[in-house]
Write a protein that holds these residues in place. Sequence first.
Motif, PDB file in Angstrom:
ATOM      1  N   VAL A  91      -0.948  21.078   3.953  1.00 51.21           N
ATOM      2  CA  VAL A  91      -0.519  21.034   5.354  1.00 51.21           C
ATOM      3  C   VAL A  91      -0.508  19.567   5.780  1.00 51.21           C
ATOM      4  CG1 VAL A  91      -0.952  21.836   7.693  1.00 51.21           C
ATOM      5  CG2 VAL A  91      -1.575  23.289   5.743  1.00 51.21           C
ATOM      6  N   HIS A  92       0.665  18.944   5.695  1.00 54.44           N
ATOM      7  CA  HIS A  92       0.758  17.511   5.941  1.00 54.44           C
ATOM      8  C   HIS A  92       0.679  17.178   7.431  1.00 54.44           C
ATOM      9  CE1 HIS A  92       1.799  16.910   1.783  1.00 54.44           C
ATOM     10  NE2 HIS A  92       2.838  17.702   1.873  1.00 54.44           N
ATOM     11  N   SER A  93       0.148  15.984   7.728  1.00 57.85           N
ATOM     12  CA  SER A  93       0.115  15.538   9.120  1.00 57.85           C
ATOM     13  C   SER A  93       0.359  14.040   9.254  1.00 57.85           C
ATOM     14  CB  SER A  93      -1.234  15.907   9.762  1.00 57.85           C
ATOM     15  OG  SER A  93      -2.318  15.441   8.988  1.00 57.85           O
ATOM     16  N   LEU A  94       0.848  13.395   8.180  1.00 61.27           N
ATOM     17  CA  LEU A  94       1.139  11.965   8.273  1.00 61.27           C
ATOM     18  C   LEU A  94       2.241  11.687   9.285  1.00 61.27           C
ATOM     19  CD1 LEU A  94       1.045  10.618   4.589  1.00 61.27           C
ATOM     20  CD2 LEU A  94      -0.757  10.587   6.315  1.00 61.27           C
ATOM     21  N   SER A  95       3.263  12.554   9.312  1.00 57.43           N
ATOM     22  CA  SER A  95       4.362  12.355  10.259  1.00 57.43           C
ATOM     23  C   SER A  95       3.848  12.381  11.691  1.00 57.43           C
ATOM     24  CB  SER A  95       5.443  13.419  10.068  1.00 57.43           C
ATOM     25  OG  SER A  95       6.069  13.284   8.803  1.00 57.43           O
ATOM     26  N   GLY A 153       4.651  -3.464   4.554  1.00 54.00           N
ATOM     27  CA  GLY A 153       3.953  -3.286   3.282  1.00 54.00           C
ATOM     28  C   GLY A 153       3.383  -1.907   3.069  1.00 54.00           C
ATOM     29  N   LEU A 154       3.496  -1.025   4.073  1.00 51.39           N
ATOM     30  CA  LEU A 154       2.938   0.323   3.940  1.00 51.39           C
ATOM     31  C   LEU A 154       4.045   1.339   3.678  1.00 51.39           C
ATOM     32  CD1 LEU A 154       0.594   2.332   4.050  1.00 51.39           C
ATOM     33  CD2 LEU A 154       0.837   2.401   6.543  1.00 51.39           C
ATOM     34  N   THR A 155       3.894   2.106   2.592  1.00 47.28           N
ATOM     35  CA  THR A 155       4.803   3.187   2.232  1.00 47.28           C
ATOM     36  C   THR A 155       4.011   4.487   2.215  1.00 47.28           C
ATOM     37  OG1 THR A 155       6.108   1.691   0.845  1.00 47.28           O
ATOM     38  CG2 THR A 155       6.394   4.043   0.446  1.00 47.28           C
ATOM     39  N   ALA A 156       4.650   5.580   2.593  1.00 49.84           N
ATOM     40  CA  ALA A 156       3.960   6.873   2.633  1.00 49.84           C
ATOM     41  C   ALA A 156       4.798   7.943   1.947  1.00 49.84           C
ATOM     42  CB  ALA A 156       3.662   7.282   4.072  1.00 49.84           C
ATOM     43  N   ILE A 157       4.116   8.958   1.420  1.00 48.36           N
ATOM     44  CA  ILE A 157       4.784  10.122   0.861  1.00 48.36           C
ATOM     45  C   ILE A 157       3.938  11.354   1.140  1.00 48.36           C
ATOM     46  CG2 ILE A 157       3.743   9.721  -1.412  1.00 48.36           C
ATOM     47  CD1 ILE A 157       6.195  11.128  -2.636  1.00 48.36           C
ATOM     48  N   GLU A 158       4.576  12.401   1.630  1.00 52.27           N
ATOM     49  CA  GLU A 158       3.929  13.699   1.786  1.00 52.27           C
ATOM     50  C   GLU A 158       4.364  14.561   0.604  1.00 52.27           C
ATOM     51  OE1 GLU A 158       3.409  14.042   6.636  1.00 52.27           O
ATOM     52  OE2 GLU A 158       5.068  15.126   5.687  1.00 52.27           O
ATOM     53  N   VAL A 159       3.485  14.707  -0.375  1.00 55.44           N
ATOM     54  CA  VAL A 159       3.820  15.443  -1.602  1.00 55.44           C
ATOM     55  C   VAL A 159       4.051  16.909  -1.267  1.00 55.44           C
ATOM     56  CG1 VAL A 159       3.032  16.113  -3.897  1.00 55.44           C
ATOM     57  CG2 VAL A 159       2.496  13.827  -3.013  1.00 55.44           C
ATOM     58  N   GLU A 160       5.259  17.404  -1.542  1.00 58.42           N
ATOM     59  CA  GLU A 160       5.610  18.788  -1.238  1.00 58.42           C
ATOM     60  C   GLU A 160       5.094  19.703  -2.337  1.00 58.42           C
ATOM     61  OE1 GLU A 160       6.719  19.817   1.500  1.00 58.42           O
ATOM     62  OE2 GLU A 160       7.183  17.875   2.400  1.00 58.42           O
ATOM     63  N   VAL A 190       0.835  -1.203   0.000  1.00 55.33           N
ATOM     64  CA  VAL A 190       0.000   0.000   0.000  1.00 55.33           C
ATOM     65  C   VAL A 190       0.870   1.254   0.000  1.00 55.33           C
ATOM     66  CG1 VAL A 190      -1.829   1.261   1.207  1.00 55.33           C
ATOM     67  CG2 VAL A 190      -1.775  -1.243   1.295  1.00 55.33           C
ATOM     68  N   LEU A 191       0.463   2.227  -0.821  1.00 51.88           N
ATOM     69  CA  LEU A 191       1.072   3.558  -0.802  1.00 51.88           C
ATOM     70  C   LEU A 191       0.051   4.541  -0.247  1.00 51.88           C
ATOM     71  CD1 LEU A 191       3.257   5.665  -1.525  1.00 51.88           C
ATOM     72  CD2 LEU A 191       2.198   5.830  -3.792  1.00 51.88           C
ATOM     73  N   LEU A 192       0.436   5.296   0.770  1.00 48.50           N
ATOM     74  CA  LEU A 192      -0.405   6.352   1.341  1.00 48.50           C
ATOM     75  C   LEU A 192       0.201   7.688   0.923  1.00 48.50           C
ATOM     76  CD1 LEU A 192      -2.619   7.493   3.192  1.00 48.50           C
ATOM     77  CD2 LEU A 192      -1.083   7.096   5.134  1.00 48.50           C
ATOM     78  N   ALA A 193      -0.510   8.433   0.087  1.00 46.47           N
ATOM     79  CA  ALA A 193       0.010   9.689  -0.460  1.00 46.47           C
ATOM     80  C   ALA A 193      -0.795  10.865   0.069  1.00 46.47           C
ATOM     81  CB  ALA A 193      -0.045   9.668  -1.990  1.00 46.47           C
ATOM     82  N   LEU A 214       7.977  11.275   8.094  1.00 44.46           N
ATOM     83  CA  LEU A 214       7.577  10.893   6.739  1.00 44.46           C
ATOM     84  C   LEU A 214       7.633  12.093   5.800  1.00 44.46           C
ATOM     85  CD1 LEU A 214       4.505   8.671   7.709  1.00 44.46           C
ATOM     86  CD2 LEU A 214       6.797   7.891   7.079  1.00 44.46           C
ATOM     87  N   SER A 215       8.320  13.149   6.205  1.00 45.76           N
ATOM     88  CA  SER A 215       8.385  14.381   5.439  1.00 45.76           C
ATOM     89  C   SER A 215       9.458  14.303   4.357  1.00 45.76           C
ATOM     90  CB  SER A 215       8.682  15.561   6.372  1.00 45.76           C
ATOM     91  OG  SER A 215       9.949  15.391   6.989  1.00 45.76           O
ATOM     92  N   GLY A 216       9.549  15.361   3.557  1.00 45.98           N
ATOM     93  CA  GLY A 216      10.611  15.468   2.564  1.00 45.98           C
ATOM     94  C   GLY A 216      10.196  15.157   1.150  1.00 45.98           C
ATOM     95  N   GLY A 217       8.947  14.759   0.947  1.00 48.07           N
ATOM     96  CA  GLY A 217       8.484  14.510  -0.412  1.00 48.07           C
ATOM     97  C   GLY A 217       9.052  13.251  -1.044  1.00 48.07           C
ATOM     98  N   THR A 218       9.523  12.318  -0.226  1.00 47.59           N
ATOM     99  CA  THR A 218      10.077  11.068  -0.747  1.00 47.59           C
ATOM    100  C   THR A 218       9.290   9.882  -0.206  1.00 47.59           C
ATOM    101  OG1 THR A 218      11.656  10.932   1.098  1.00 47.59           O
ATOM    102  CG2 THR A 218      12.410  12.018  -0.922  1.00 47.59           C
ATOM    103  N   PHE A 219       9.432   8.741  -0.859  1.00 50.09           N
ATOM    104  CA  PHE A 219       8.732   7.532  -0.450  1.00 50.09           C
ATOM    105  C   PHE A 219       9.461   6.910   0.737  1.00 50.09           C
ATOM    106  CE2 PHE A 219       7.689   8.255  -4.852  1.00 50.09           C
ATOM    107  CZ  PHE A 219       6.337   7.958  -4.931  1.00 50.09           C
ATOM    108  N   LYS A 220       8.717   6.708   1.829  1.00 50.17           N
ATOM    109  CA  LYS A 220       9.322   6.158   3.038  1.00 50.17           C
ATOM    110  C   LYS A 220       8.458   5.022   3.588  1.00 50.17           C
ATOM    111  CE  LYS A 220      11.609  10.452   4.478  1.00 50.17           C
ATOM    112  NZ  LYS A 220      11.826  11.411   5.592  1.00 50.17           N
TER     113      LYS A 220
END
Length: 329
Positions: A48-52, A72-79, A40-43, A59-65
Amino acid sequence: MDVKELAKAKYIFVGGKGGVGKTVSAGAMAAEIARQGKRVLLASLNPVHSLSSLFMQDLSGGTFKNVQGVEGLTAIEVEINDLIERYRSNMAARLKEFFKWAEIPINPEPFIQIATTNPAFQESAMFDKVMDIIVGEGGKYDVVVFDTAAVANAVRLIGLSKLYGLWLARMMQSRREAQEYRLKLSVRKEKVMEEIKKDPVVADLLSLYEKFTKSREALTDPSKTLFYFVTTPESLPISVVKRFINMVQAFNIPVGGIFVNMVLDRADVSSDPTGYLRSKWEEQHHYLDIINRDLGEHVKGYIRMYPTEIRGLEGLNNVIKDVYEFTPS
């Protein structure tokens, strides 16, 4: 609600009025689907991101982490700022090339300024990123969950898919007409189409249009895409959901359902000696009746109101448990 129903789509969009718990709901969905063995990818598309904060890890920085604690879970906060700047540069390059090869003797800068500062430019840039994920990075995952901005922006973003296609088609038509006119004056007729195919602008636009077409097909396919709304038992969030369900359906985007968040339970009311919670509980039940009457067919689950902010995997586990088991009393 069965998780198999939740995970039947490849792309899940989560929207709602600001402050109703979209990120919590999206995070809980993504974590639960991943626990079922899916990649799963959570984008996060929210400026105003709040996943971190939600997952209590960076989970910041606009990269896949990879999300620690959920295999199995990857997240990205799109900058959004970086995204807009790249989109602005690409758009400016296309317009400059368009004017240059069309041999239009005017300064293109004012047109570039207008094109890259209009009110829909941010949504256009974000939609371009959504397309990149759908036709690119998203292919690595079984499910992609998009945590959108406030629902008005989310619907505009998805609605842009129609306008985007019209714009691309018109740009390609104009480019071809200009090239045909220029080439007919200097190149034999049988060479015209061959030369047009070599045109870098036409090639760029065709590539964009192919990406758009694939994305549009995915967005309107109920076996691939579902849009879930989050609301609270209050007047304004309910009105927003009613309005935008109609708008999403008008764009042929399949609606997956509604989650009702921040619901008080009778047991919570009995522990409050002030009477405030009882008053709030009675008010909520009035709005829950409205939800059941007007939107009942779409309701997939209820989430309790918790005394503290939901953070961490334990909190997300409680949210999923509520969706499966909690019924307001």
